[in-house]
Design a protein around this motif. Structure first.
Motif, PDB file in Angstrom:
ATOM      1  N   UNK A 175       0.735  -1.138  -0.113  1.00 54.58           N
ATOM      2  CA  UNK A 175      -0.045  -0.022   0.082  1.00 54.58           C
ATOM      3  C   UNK A 175       0.913   1.195  -0.140  1.00 54.58           C
TER       4      UNK A 175
ATOM      5  N   UNK B 155       4.229   2.049  -3.154  1.00 52.51           N
ATOM      6  CA  UNK B 155       3.695   2.170  -4.453  1.00 52.51           C
ATOM      7  C   UNK B 155       3.828   3.571  -4.673  1.00 52.51           C
TER       8      UNK B 155
ATOM      9  N   UNK C 159       1.707   5.670  -9.997  1.00 52.05           N
ATOM     10  CA  UNK C 159       1.125   4.333 -10.628  1.00 52.05           C
ATOM     11  C   UNK C 159      -0.262   4.009 -10.140  1.00 52.05           C
ATOM     12  N   UNK C 160      -0.551   4.437  -8.657  1.00 51.80           N
ATOM     13  CA  UNK C 160      -1.852   4.142  -8.202  1.00 51.80           C
ATOM     14  C   UNK C 160      -2.883   4.801  -9.256  1.00 51.80           C
TER      15      UNK C 160
ATOM     16  N   UNK D  54      -2.773   5.862 -12.079  1.00 53.08           N
ATOM     17  CA  UNK D  54      -2.640   5.193 -13.374  1.00 53.08           C
ATOM     18  C   UNK D  54      -3.555   3.756 -13.344  1.00 53.08           C
ATOM     19  N   UNK D  55      -3.464   3.299 -12.202  1.00 55.95           N
ATOM     20  CA  UNK D  55      -4.110   2.054 -11.787  1.00 55.95           C
ATOM     21  C   UNK D  55      -5.708   2.296 -12.003  1.00 55.95           C
ATOM     22  N   UNK D  56      -5.970   3.414 -11.052  1.00 54.29           N
ATOM     23  CA  UNK D  56      -7.606   3.573 -10.955  1.00 54.29           C
ATOM     24  C   UNK D  56      -8.004   4.122 -12.168  1.00 54.29           C
TER      25      UNK D  56
ATOM     26  N   UNK E 117      -7.109   3.428 -15.464  1.00 58.01           N
ATOM     27  CA  UNK E 117      -7.228   2.198 -16.125  1.00 58.01           C
ATOM     28  C   UNK E 117      -8.418   1.881 -15.881  1.00 58.01           C
ATOM     29  N   UNK E 118      -8.774   1.476 -14.642  1.00 57.14           N
ATOM     30  CA  UNK E 118     -10.072   0.816 -14.233  1.00 57.14           C
ATOM     31  C   UNK E 118     -11.153   1.163 -14.473  1.00 57.14           C
TER      32      UNK E 118
ATOM     33  N   UNK F 267     -13.150  -0.634   1.826  1.00 57.46           N
ATOM     34  CA  UNK F 267     -11.706  -0.685   1.447  1.00 57.46           C
ATOM     35  C   UNK F 267     -10.978   0.888   2.187  1.00 57.46           C
TER      36      UNK F 267
END
Ligand SMILES: Nc1ncnc2c1ncn2[C@@H]1O[C@H](COP(=O)(O)OP(=O)(O)OP(=O)(O)O)[C@@H](O)[C@H]1O
Ligand SMILES: [Mg+2]
Lengths: 275, 267, 250
Positions: A26, A29, A33-34, A36-38, A40-41, A254
Motif C-alpha cells: 500500500x 507504490x 502508478x496508483x 494510473x491503475x485507478x 485504467x480501471x 476498503x
C-alpha cells in the motif's frame, strides 16, 4: 487440523505477514502508478459500459453521476446511517468479546480445548447460512443485523487473539517472572502488549468480515440500509444507481481497512520487535 | 619432511599463458553504487584462480558477469576466444547457497543441467551417478536436499556443475555455508578434482588461507569500486600431506604477504 | 488438554458441544433448535431425497467449475504479478481491494449479468476464491530464492523450462496455501450465492426449510455444508503437508 491453528489471517496481505510484506504494497507504490491503475480501471469500466457488455452494465460515468444523485437526494446517506449502526455495534461487541475469549483461550488450556475447535469450525464453514435463521429468531431489526455482523466477525478476532497470546515471546514472560512479576502483571505488561499487533490485525479482519455480514443480512432479509437500496434499484432496473451503491460500500470498506492498516503500521510497527 | 613443498618466490605480475577466459575493461554500477571499474584479467586454462578481496568489492558481481548472469555496463568477456553475453554450456556455476531444488532428489538435482539440455533420462542419470560418486556422495542419490548436511548439499551443487562437462567452473564462496571440518575436506577434494579433471576453476573466497591453499593464481581486488590490485601465484606443491602444507613456511609467508596487502583496507 | 493423564485431542471437545446441543434441544431451551439426534436422523432422511441429491449435484458442479476457473486464472495471474513489476503495480491494488471487500454486495450484480441460475453461482465462487489465490501465488513467487532462478538460467533453461520446472514448483507451498484458503472462500461463495439467488441448489432447500419451519432439516443441511467445508480444507491441508518439507528449505 488440531495441530496447527490456521486462520485466514495467514493469507498473504492480511494480518500476520503485514509486519513486512503487503503493508508495503500500500505504501511503497508510487502515487502516480496508483492513479494510473485507478484511471485504467475506470477506463475499462467505461468502455465495457459503452459497448455495452450487457444491458445491465452502466458506464463508469453514468455510475458516477448516479452516485452524486444518490448523495444529493439523501437516500445514500440515509441508508448508511441504518447500515453503519449495527455494523459499528457488532464490531465493538465482537472486539470486546473476541479479544476477551481469545485471551482466555490463549492462557487457559481447558478454555482452549473447549472453545477453539468451535471457532475453527466457524471460521472455515459458511456461517452465512445462519443469517436467515438469525432473522427468524430476532426479526428484521437492529438485533438481527448486529448478530449477523458478530457471527462473521467473531471467529477471526478470537482466533487471532488466541494465536497471538499463545505464541507470546516466551523469554519475555520468563524475564517478567524472574523480576517477580505477578501473573496479572505478566498478562497485562507482557502478553497483551506483545500480542497487540496480531490482535489488532485480527480486529481489522473482523471489520472486513463485519462488512460482509451486514451487507448480507440486508440483502437476504432485512430490507433496510444499503442492502435495501441495492435491491430497490435492481427491481426498478436503475442499474447505474445500483452499481453506485455497491461501489460505494466496497469503497467504504476498503477505505476503512486502509485506515486501520495505516494505524496498524503507525502504532504497532515501530515497536514490533526488531525483526 | 620439507621436501614435499616446492619453494619459489611469488612473482607479482606473471605473463599469462593460454587464457581461456578473457575479461576486458569490465565496469559495473548498480544505480549510484559503482561495483567494478575497468577490470582486465586473463584466466589461464586448466588452473584454479581465486578472486580475493574485502566484502562488497564486487567479487560476486564479476563472477556473475563472467557467467553471463548479469550484464556489465562496459567491457566484454571472451571464453575460448569467443565473446559471450549470456550463460553458455562451457561455463557452470556453483552457488554459495547451493541453489538446490528442494523438491528434487540429489540425483535429479545433479542431472538438472543435463535435463535442461534435453538429454535422455537414462543417459543423464548415469552421468549424474558417476559424478555423485566422484564427489563422495554415492548412496545418497535418492535423498532430498533437506535430508543432507550443508557440506553434502554443496557436493551436490559441485556434482551438478561437473556433470554438464563445462570447461570453466565458477564457484562463489562455495564453502562459506559449510562447517570447518567439511571445508578442509572439501578443499582437498577440490585440489584433487582440479588435478584430474583438467578444468579451469574460478573461485571466489574471502579467506586468504583458503585462497593460498588451493589456488594456482590469486587475484586481489581493491575495495569498491573493485579493481585488480595484485596478482599472486603461490606455487605450492600440493602433492604432499595437507597438514604439512598448512604449516609450511612458504605457505605461511604467502598468507602473510597477502594479509599485509589487504590490511590497509581493513581499517 | 490432558485428562487423567491422557491427551485428549483438541477436536474432541466438539463432542461435548454435541452433547450440550442434544440436552438443550431436548429441554427446548432455545427457539428453533431441535435436539442433535433429531437433526442427525433428519440428515439421514435428507440425503435420500431426490431433491437433496439433485441440489448437491448442482452445488458441487457450480463449486468445482468456479474453483477450477479461479485456479486456472488465479495462479498464472499471481505468477505474472510476482515476476512482472508493472503488472504488479497495476493490478496489485485491485487484487488487494477485492480480497478483503464485502463481495457479497456484488452478487446482485452477478445476478443481473448472469441470470438467476447456475452461472451466477459459478461466478460467485470464482469471485470469492480467486483473489486470495492470486495473492498467495504472488507471494510464493516473490519468495523464490534468486539464486535458484540464476541456477536455472546458468544451466541454460529456456523461459518455459524456467516457469514449469522452477518457478511453479518453488512457489508450490504458497500456491497450495492460497488454494486452500480459496476453497474455503469458495464454499462461502457458493452458499452466499445460493442464498441470494434462492432458487438454485442448497439455497432453494434452505429457503423451503426455513419458510416451512422444518428446523431439523435446516440444521441437517447446515451440518452437511459445514462438514463439506471442513473436509475440503482438511484434504488440501494433507496435500500441503506433503510439500511442507521444502517450504522452509528454499
Ligand atoms: N543487485 C544489486 N543491487 C544493488 N547493488 C548491488 C547489487 N548486487 C551487489 N550490489 C552492490 O555491489 C557491490 C559489490 O557486490 P558483490 O556482491 O559483488 O560483492 P562481493 O565482493 O561478492 O561481497 P561479499 O564478499 O560480501 O560477497 C556491493 O557494494 C553491493 O552492495
Ligand atoms: Mg559475494
Amino acid at each position: 487440523m488440531a495441530t496447527g491453528i490456521r486462520t485466514e489471517s495467514e493469507a498473504v496481505g492480511l494480518a500476520t505477514r503485514s509486519t513486512r510484506g503487503e503493508v508495503d504494497g500500500w505504501r511503497d507504490q508510487p502515487v502516480l502508478l496508483r492513479l494510473v491503475s485507478i484511471a485504467l480501471f475506470a477506463g475499462i469500466w467505461e468502455i465495457a459500459g459503452r459497448i455495452p457488455v450487457s444491458f445491465a452494465f452502466p458506464t463508469f460515468s453514468a455510475t458516477f453521476t448516479a452516485f452524486i444523485g444518490l448523495i444529493a437526494d439523501g437516500s445514500l446517506p440515509l441508508a448508511y446511517v441504518s447500515t453503519l449502526q449495527p455494523l459499528l455495534l457488532g464490531i465493538v461487541l465482537s472486539a470486546f468479546l473476541g479479544v476477551g475469549l481469545g485471551t482466555l483461550c490463549g492462557l487457559w488450556r481447558t478454555g482452549e480445548w473447549l472453545l477453539i475447535p468451535v471457532f475453527i469450525v466457524l471460521q472455515a464453514a459458511p456461517v452465512a447460512a445462519f443469517i436467515p435463521m438469525v432473522t427468524f429468531v430476532y426479526g428484521i431489526g437492529m438485533t438481527a443485523k448486529t448478530l449477523a455482523v458478530m457471527i462473521l466477525a467473531l471467529p477471526v478476532i478470537v482466533l487471532n487473539t488466541y494465536k497471538a497470546v499463545r505464541n507470546v515471546n516466551e523469554s519475555l514472560v520468563v524475564m517478567c517472572r524472574s523480576f517477580l512479576g505477578t501473573r496479572w502483571q505478566v498478562v497485562t505488561q507482557i502478553v497483551l502488549p506483545d500480542a497487540s499487533p496480531v490482535i489488532f490485525a485480527g480486529l481489522r479482519l473482523g471489520v472486513a468480515a463485519g462488512f460482509v455480514g451486514v451487507v448480507l443480512a440486508e440483502l437476504l432479509i432485512t430490507p433496510t440500509g444499503i442492502g435495501d437500496l441495492i435491491t430497490f434499484h435492481r427491481s426498478r432496473a436503475d442499474y447505474a444507481e445500483m452499481y453506485a451503491t455497491i461501489a460505494s460500500i466496497i469503497a467504504l470498506s476498503t477505505l476503512t481497512l486502509i485506515v486501520l492498516q495505516w494505524i496498524e503500521v503507525r502504532v504497532f510497527r515501530p515497536e514490533t520487535r526488531g525483526a | 619432511m620439507r621436501a614435499a613443498v616446492l619453494r619459489k618466490e611469488p612473482s607479482s605480475m606473471p605473463a599469462p599463458i593460454d587464457p581461456i577466459v578473457e575479461v576486458r575493461g569490465i565496469s559495473k554500477s548498480y544505480g549510484s553504487t559503482e561495483a567494478l571499474r575497468g577490470i582486465d584479467l586473463d584466466f589461464p586454462r586448466g588452473k584454479l584462480t581465486s578472486l580475493l578481496g574485502p566484502s562488497g568489492c564486487g567479487k560476486t558481481t564479476l563472477l556473475k558477469i563472467i557467467a553471463g548472469l548479469i550484464k556489465a555496463n562496459a567491457g566484454s568477456i571472451a571464453v575460448d576466444g569467443k565473446v559471450v553475453t549470456a550463460p553458455g554450456p562451457e561455463r557452470a556455476f556453483v552457488f554459495q547457497d547451493f541453489a538446490l531444488m528442494p523438491w528434487a532428489t540429489a540425483l535429479r538435482n545433479v542431472a538438472f543441467g543435463l535435463e535442461l539440455r534435453g538429454k535422455a533420462r537414462a543417459e543423464r542419470e548415469e552421468i549424474a551417478r558417476h559424478y555423485i560418486a566422484e564427489v563422495g556422495l554415492a548412496g545418497f542419490e535418492d535423498k532430498y536436499p533437506h535430508q543432507l548436511s550443508g557440506g553434502m548439499r554443496q557436493r551436490v551443487g559441485l556434482a551438478r556443475a561437473l556433470s554438464v562437462d563445462a570447461d570453466v567452473l565458477l564457484l562463489d564462496e562455495p564453502f562459506s555455508a559449510v562447517d570447518e571440518q567439511n571445508r578442509r575436506k572439501f578443499q582437498e577434494d577440490l585440489i584433487r578434482l582440479r588435478s584430474n579433471q583438467n578444468k579451469t576453476f574460478i573461485f571466489v573466497t574471502h579467506s586468504i588461507e583458503e585462497a593460498v591453499y588451493i589456488s594456482d593464481r590469486i587475484v586481489l581486488l581493491s575495495p569498491r569500486p573493485g579493481r585488480v590490485s595484485q596478482i599472486i601465484e603461490p606455487e605450492i606443491d600440493r602433492s604432499g600431506d595437507p597438514d604439512l602444507i598448512h604449516r609450511d613456511k612458504h605457505y605461511l609467508d604467502t598468507v602473510q604477504e597477502i594479509w599485509q596487502g589487504l590490511k590497509q583496507y581493513a581499517e | 488438554m490432558t485428562l487423567f493423564g491422557y491427551r485428549v485431542p483438541m477436536m474432541a471437545s466438539l463432542l461435548v458441544w454435541c452433547v450440550l446441543w442434544e440436552i438443550v434441544g431436548r429441554l427446548d431451551l432455545v427457539f428453533l433448535l431441535p435436539p442433535l439426534s433429531e437433526v442427525l436422523s433428519a440428515a439421514v432422511g435428507l440425503v435420500q431425497t431426490p431433491s437433496w441429491q439433485s441440489a448437491t449435484v448442482t452445488t458441487l458442479r457450480a463449486f468445482f467449475t468456479g474453483m477450477v476457473l479461479s485456479i486456472v486464472i488465479g495462479v498464472p495471474l499471481g505468477i505474472l504479478m510476482g515476476r512482472v513489476k508493472i503488472a504488479d503495480d497495476l493490478l496489485g491494488m485491485w487484487v488487494n481491494i477485492f480480497s478483503s471487500a464485502p463481495l457479497s454486495a456484488l452478487v446482485p450484480v452477478l445476478m443481473i449479468l448472469f441470470g438467476f441460475g447456475e452461472r451466477t453461482i459459478v461466478a460467485a465462487v470464482f469471485l470469492f476464491a480467486i483473489w486470495i489465490i492470486v495473492l498467495d501465488t504472488r507471494a510464493g513467487v516473490r519468495h523464490i530464492s534468486p539464486s535458484l532462478i540464476e541456477m536455472a538460467r546458468s544451466y541454460g533453461a529456456s523461459r518455459r523450462a524456467l516457469y514449469l520446472k522452477i518457478i511453479l514448483w518453488a512457489a508450490l507451498p504458497e500456491i497450495l496455501a492460497g488454494i486452500r484458503l480459496g476453497l474455503i472462500r469458495g464454499v462461502k461463495g457458493v452458499v452466499i450465492g445460493q442464498l441470494l439467488v434462492a432458487i438454485v441448489g442448497y439455497g432453494a432447500l434452505f429457503e423451503t426449510f426455513s419458510r416451512n419451519f422444518r428446523m431439523a432439516e435446516f440444521w441437517a443441511l447446515t451440518i452437511i455444508l459445514f462438514a463439506f467445508a471442513l473436509l475440503i480444507a482438511e484434504l488440501i491441508e494433507r496435500a500441503e503437508a506433503k510439500v511442507e518439507y521444502y517450504a522452509g528449505a528454499r
